[in-house]
Design a protein around this motif. Structure first.
Motif, PDB file in Angstrom:
ATOM      1  N   LEU A 170      75.757   6.167  73.977  1.00 50.77           N
ATOM      2  CA  LEU A 170      74.843   6.588  72.922  1.00 50.77           C
ATOM      3  C   LEU A 170      75.032   5.742  71.676  1.00 50.77           C
ATOM      4  N   ASP A 171      73.948   5.603  70.888  1.00 49.28           N
ATOM      5  CA  ASP A 171      74.080   4.914  69.615  1.00 49.28           C
ATOM      6  C   ASP A 171      74.897   5.775  68.653  1.00 49.28           C
ATOM      7  N   THR A 172      75.324   5.190  67.548  1.00 51.17           N
ATOM      8  CA  THR A 172      76.250   5.867  66.642  1.00 51.17           C
ATOM      9  C   THR A 172      75.688   7.177  66.109  1.00 51.17           C
ATOM     10  N   ALA A 173      74.443   7.167  65.644  1.00 51.35           N
ATOM     11  CA  ALA A 173      73.855   8.372  65.055  1.00 51.35           C
ATOM     12  C   ALA A 173      73.729   9.481  66.089  1.00 51.35           C
ATOM     13  N   THR A 174      73.239   9.134  67.287  1.00 51.18           N
ATOM     14  CA  THR A 174      73.101  10.136  68.341  1.00 51.18           C
ATOM     15  C   THR A 174      74.471  10.640  68.776  1.00 51.18           C
ATOM     16  N   GLY A 175      75.438   9.725  68.865  1.00 48.04           N
ATOM     17  CA  GLY A 175      76.794  10.117  69.234  1.00 48.04           C
ATOM     18  C   GLY A 175      77.386  11.119  68.266  1.00 48.04           C
ATOM     19  N   GLU A 176      77.140  10.930  66.969  1.00 48.06           N
ATOM     20  CA  GLU A 176      77.647  11.872  65.965  1.00 48.06           C
ATOM     21  C   GLU A 176      77.058  13.262  66.177  1.00 48.06           C
ATOM     22  N   LYS A 177      75.776  13.327  66.509  1.00 50.77           N
ATOM     23  CA  LYS A 177      75.145  14.629  66.753  1.00 50.77           C
ATOM     24  C   LYS A 177      75.735  15.304  67.987  1.00 50.77           C
ATOM     25  N   ILE A 178      76.009  14.502  69.024  1.00 50.86           N
ATOM     26  CA  ILE A 178      76.602  15.049  70.241  1.00 50.86           C
ATOM     27  C   ILE A 178      78.011  15.574  69.953  1.00 50.86           C
ATOM     28  N   ILE A 179      78.776  14.833  69.144  1.00 50.31           N
ATOM     29  CA  ILE A 179      80.118  15.275  68.773  1.00 50.31           C
ATOM     30  C   ILE A 179      80.057  16.614  68.040  1.00 50.31           C
ATOM     31  N   GLU A 180      79.151  16.716  67.057  1.00 52.92           N
ATOM     32  CA  GLU A 180      79.016  17.963  66.309  1.00 52.92           C
ATOM     33  C   GLU A 180      78.656  19.116  67.244  1.00 52.92           C
ATOM     34  N   LEU A 181      77.772  18.848  68.193  1.00 54.35           N
ATOM     35  CA  LEU A 181      77.349  19.879  69.136  1.00 54.35           C
ATOM     36  C   LEU A 181      78.521  20.341  70.002  1.00 54.35           C
ATOM     37  N   MET A 182      79.291  19.403  70.531  1.00 51.19           N
ATOM     38  CA  MET A 182      80.404  19.761  71.402  1.00 51.19           C
ATOM     39  C   MET A 182      81.434  20.609  70.673  1.00 51.19           C
ATOM     40  N   PHE A 183      81.767  20.235  69.447  1.00 51.84           N
ATOM     41  CA  PHE A 183      82.782  20.989  68.714  1.00 51.84           C
ATOM     42  C   PHE A 183      82.249  22.333  68.234  1.00 51.84           C
ATOM     43  N   SER A 184      80.949  22.412  67.987  1.00 50.05           N
ATOM     44  CA  SER A 184      80.345  23.692  67.639  1.00 50.05           C
ATOM     45  C   SER A 184      80.444  24.671  68.806  1.00 50.05           C
ATOM     46  N   LEU A 185      80.107  24.195  70.011  1.00 51.26           N
ATOM     47  CA  LEU A 185      80.198  25.054  71.189  1.00 51.26           C
ATOM     48  C   LEU A 185      81.648  25.354  71.534  1.00 51.26           C
ATOM     49  N   ASN A 186      82.519  24.371  71.343  1.00 53.10           N
ATOM     50  CA  ASN A 186      83.956  24.568  71.563  1.00 53.10           C
ATOM     51  C   ASN A 186      84.471  25.735  70.729  1.00 53.10           C
ATOM     52  N   LYS A 187      84.075  25.760  69.457  1.00 54.81           N
ATOM     53  CA  LYS A 187      84.516  26.820  68.557  1.00 54.81           C
ATOM     54  C   LYS A 187      83.871  28.159  68.919  1.00 54.81           C
ATOM     55  N   GLU A 188      82.586  28.143  69.204  1.00 59.98           N
ATOM     56  CA  GLU A 188      81.859  29.379  69.503  1.00 59.98           C
ATOM     57  C   GLU A 188      82.383  30.064  70.769  1.00 59.98           C
ATOM     58  N   LEU A 189      82.675  29.261  71.800  1.00 60.66           N
ATOM     59  CA  LEU A 189      83.061  29.823  73.099  1.00 60.66           C
ATOM     60  C   LEU A 189      84.573  29.804  73.330  1.00 60.66           C
ATOM     61  N   ASN A 190      85.341  29.265  72.361  1.00 63.14           N
ATOM     62  CA  ASN A 190      86.805  29.185  72.472  1.00 63.14           C
ATOM     63  C   ASN A 190      87.219  28.407  73.721  1.00 63.14           C
ATOM     64  N   THR A 191      86.471  27.355  74.025  1.00 60.18           N
ATOM     65  CA  THR A 191      86.772  26.511  75.175  1.00 60.18           C
ATOM     66  C   THR A 191      87.848  25.497  74.807  1.00 60.18           C
ATOM     67  N   THR A 192      88.814  25.317  75.682  1.00 59.04           N
ATOM     68  CA  THR A 192      89.817  24.276  75.510  1.00 59.04           C
ATOM     69  C   THR A 192      89.185  22.948  75.915  1.00 59.04           C
ATOM     70  N   LEU A 193      89.359  21.927  75.085  1.00 62.73           N
ATOM     71  CA  LEU A 193      88.601  20.688  75.240  1.00 62.73           C
ATOM     72  C   LEU A 193      89.535  19.491  75.377  1.00 62.73           C
ATOM     73  N   VAL A 194      89.306  18.670  76.414  1.00 60.38           N
ATOM     74  CA  VAL A 194      90.044  17.416  76.595  1.00 60.38           C
ATOM     75  C   VAL A 194      89.033  16.287  76.665  1.00 60.38           C
ATOM     76  N   LEU A 195      89.164  15.311  75.759  1.00 63.16           N
ATOM     77  CA  LEU A 195      88.213  14.205  75.656  1.00 63.16           C
ATOM     78  C   LEU A 195      88.907  12.876  75.907  1.00 63.16           C
ATOM     79  N   VAL A 196      88.412  12.103  76.852  1.00 63.36           N
ATOM     80  CA  VAL A 196      88.801  10.700  76.974  1.00 63.36           C
ATOM     81  C   VAL A 196      87.809   9.895  76.140  1.00 63.36           C
ATOM     82  N   THR A 197      88.316   9.089  75.213  1.00 58.86           N
ATOM     83  CA  THR A 197      87.409   8.387  74.310  1.00 58.86           C
ATOM     84  C   THR A 197      88.047   7.118  73.771  1.00 58.86           C
ATOM     85  N   HIS A 198      87.193   6.166  73.368  1.00 56.13           N
ATOM     86  CA  HIS A 198      87.636   4.997  72.606  1.00 56.13           C
ATOM     87  C   HIS A 198      87.319   5.186  71.120  1.00 56.13           C
ATOM     88  N   ASP A 199      86.662   6.294  70.786  1.00 59.44           N
ATOM     89  CA  ASP A 199      86.139   6.511  69.443  1.00 59.44           C
ATOM     90  C   ASP A 199      87.193   7.198  68.572  1.00 59.44           C
TER      91      ASP A 199
END
Length: 242
Positions: A170-199
């Motif tokens: 994803l491009d940078t702007a879209t990637g930022e929105k996806i990141i915000e979405l993932m952490f929002s759902l992570n917090k809402e659902l109390n999901t434990t999250l493991v991310l492999v990333t270069h970012d």
């Protein structure tokens, strides 16, 4: 929620033994997030496969909710994945012949959930795709496809979500929105999250991080506070610029 104990992975090629992972240990509490960073070939994807029980280690253990997943049969591990895990891939992995709604419904239907359509619709609305339910993947942008993939991963309310380079295509702007979405759902659902990333910026949003080099952990950080510290500037530069 998740514990790795002295994980090691070796493979044999001809007369040569190749070590892919060596002495990987960490703990991750329920509802927390962990970033795994490192250069290509450092063992990140192999580690993710071991954590999911998709591959078996040469040595060591992975505990999910204090249960050793490698003490289970393959059938039991598959059942555990169905009950506890969600996955988000860099390449989205949507089924082309299905609509966005049908893609998100699939894991629920596999579990026999009679409310699959209602739950999938609600989750797609949460990720901002309430008007795109009937669109196929080739009718969606890259960012929209990743939103569908995230909705599919979260719709079963997994205890643990594993993501392999979720913003890599994803491009940078879209990637930022996806990141915000993932952490929002992570917090809402109390999901434990493991991310492999270069970012690095994505990693800094996690509660903890570890950096791999040559199959070994060369740095661990907790409660990051905006910076990831590695043993040397050259190693950090390698991770950022890979």
């Amino acid at each position: 929620m998740l514990t790795a104990i002295k994980l090691g992975k070796q493979v044999t090629t001809g007369d040569t033994n190749l070590t892919i992972l060596d002495d990987i240990s960490f703990e991750l509490e329920e509802g927390k997030s962990l970033a795994i960073l490192g250069e290509s070939g450092s063992g990140k994807t192999t580690l993710l496969g071991l954590l999911a029980g998709l591959d078996t280690p040469t040595e060591g253990q992975v505990l999910l909710k204090n249960q050793s997943i490698f003490d289970l049969t393959e059938e039991q591990r598959a059942q555990s994945r169905k009950e506890n895990l969600g996955f988000v891939f860099q390449s989205f992995q949507l089924i082309e012949g299905l609509t966005a709604l049908e893609n998100v419904m699939m894991p629920l239907e596999l579990k026999g959930d009679k409310l699959a359509r209602e739950k999938a619709t609600e989750m797609l609305q949460k990720v901002g795709l309430g008007e795109r339910l009937k669109h196929y993947s080739n009718q969606l942008s890259g960012g929209e496809q990743q939103r569908v993939a995230i909705a599919r991963a979260f719709v079963t309310e997994p205890k643990l979500l594993l993501a392999d380079e979720p913003t890599g295509n994803l491009d940078t702007a879209t990637g930022e929105k996806i990141i915000e979405l993932m952490f929002s759902l992570n917090k809402e659902l109390n999901t434990t999250l493991v991310l492999v990333t270069h970012d690095i910026h994505l990693a800094e949003k996690c509660n903890e991080s570890l950096i791999l080099n040559g199959g070994k952990i060369i740095s661990k950080s907790s409660n990051l506070g905006g910076a990831i510290v590695t043993p040397s500037n050259s190693e950090q530069e390698a991770v950022v610029n890979e």
